[in-house]
Design a protein around this motif. Structure first.
Motif, PDB file in Angstrom:
ATOM      1  N   LYS A  78       0.839  -1.210   0.000  1.00 33.79           N
ATOM      2  CA  LYS A  78       0.000   0.000   0.000  1.00 33.79           C
ATOM      3  C   LYS A  78       0.875   1.261   0.000  1.00 33.79           C
ATOM      4  O   LYS A  78       0.617   2.197  -0.743  1.00 33.79           O
ATOM      5  CB  LYS A  78      -0.912  -0.024   1.223  1.00 33.79           C
ATOM      6  N   MET A  79       1.924   1.257   0.812  1.00 25.64           N
ATOM      7  CA  MET A  79       2.814   2.425   0.878  1.00 25.64           C
ATOM      8  C   MET A  79       3.571   2.631  -0.442  1.00 25.64           C
ATOM      9  O   MET A  79       3.794   3.757  -0.851  1.00 25.64           O
ATOM     10  CB  MET A  79       3.812   2.263   2.035  1.00 25.64           C
ATOM     11  N   ASN A  81       2.526   1.906  -3.374  1.00 21.58           N
ATOM     12  CA  ASN A  81       1.624   2.164  -4.485  1.00 21.58           C
ATOM     13  C   ASN A  81       0.701   3.349  -4.255  1.00 21.58           C
ATOM     14  O   ASN A  81      -0.375   3.418  -4.830  1.00 21.58           O
ATOM     15  CB  ASN A  81       0.786   0.901  -4.770  1.00 21.58           C
ATOM     16  N   GLN A  82       1.105   4.278  -3.418  1.00 23.47           N
ATOM     17  CA  GLN A  82       0.276   5.465  -3.167  1.00 23.47           C
ATOM     18  C   GLN A  82       0.448   6.455  -4.279  1.00 23.47           C
ATOM     19  O   GLN A  82       1.384   6.623  -4.901  1.00 23.47           O
ATOM     20  CB  GLN A  82       0.640   6.122  -1.848  1.00 23.47           C
TER      21      GLN A  82
END
Length: 82
Positions: A78-79, A81-82
């Motif tokens: 998630k981090m 692919n922000q």
């Protein structure tokens, strides 16, 4: 920890990382256990990590310690692919 509680914790952790899967209401009556076992969407850049984490939480009765590596992988994805 009860299976329903662990499942709810897993869903909240997935929702925190991936966003809510749909509209929900806190006042809604709880669904039967077989309906609560929703699989997170596998689309998107972190879908596979979310699915693995959710499956781990279900298989380990909500034991976050047993699934920490999957949660960390999902969070890192998630981090990245922000």
């Amino acid at each position: 920890m009860a299976l329903g509680t662990g499942s709810a914790m897993g869903h909240r952790a997935v929702d925190a990382m991936m966003g809510p899967r749909g509209s929900s209401s806190e006042a809604a009556p709880p669904a039967p256990p077989e309906i609560q076992r929703e699989i997170p969407p596998t689309d998107g850049p972190c879908g596979q990590q979310a699915k693995q984490f959710s499956e781990c939480m279900s298989n380990n009765f909500g034991d976050m310690a047993a699934c920490q590596q999957y949660f960390d992988a999902m969070q890192a994805c998630k981090m990245n692919n922000q």
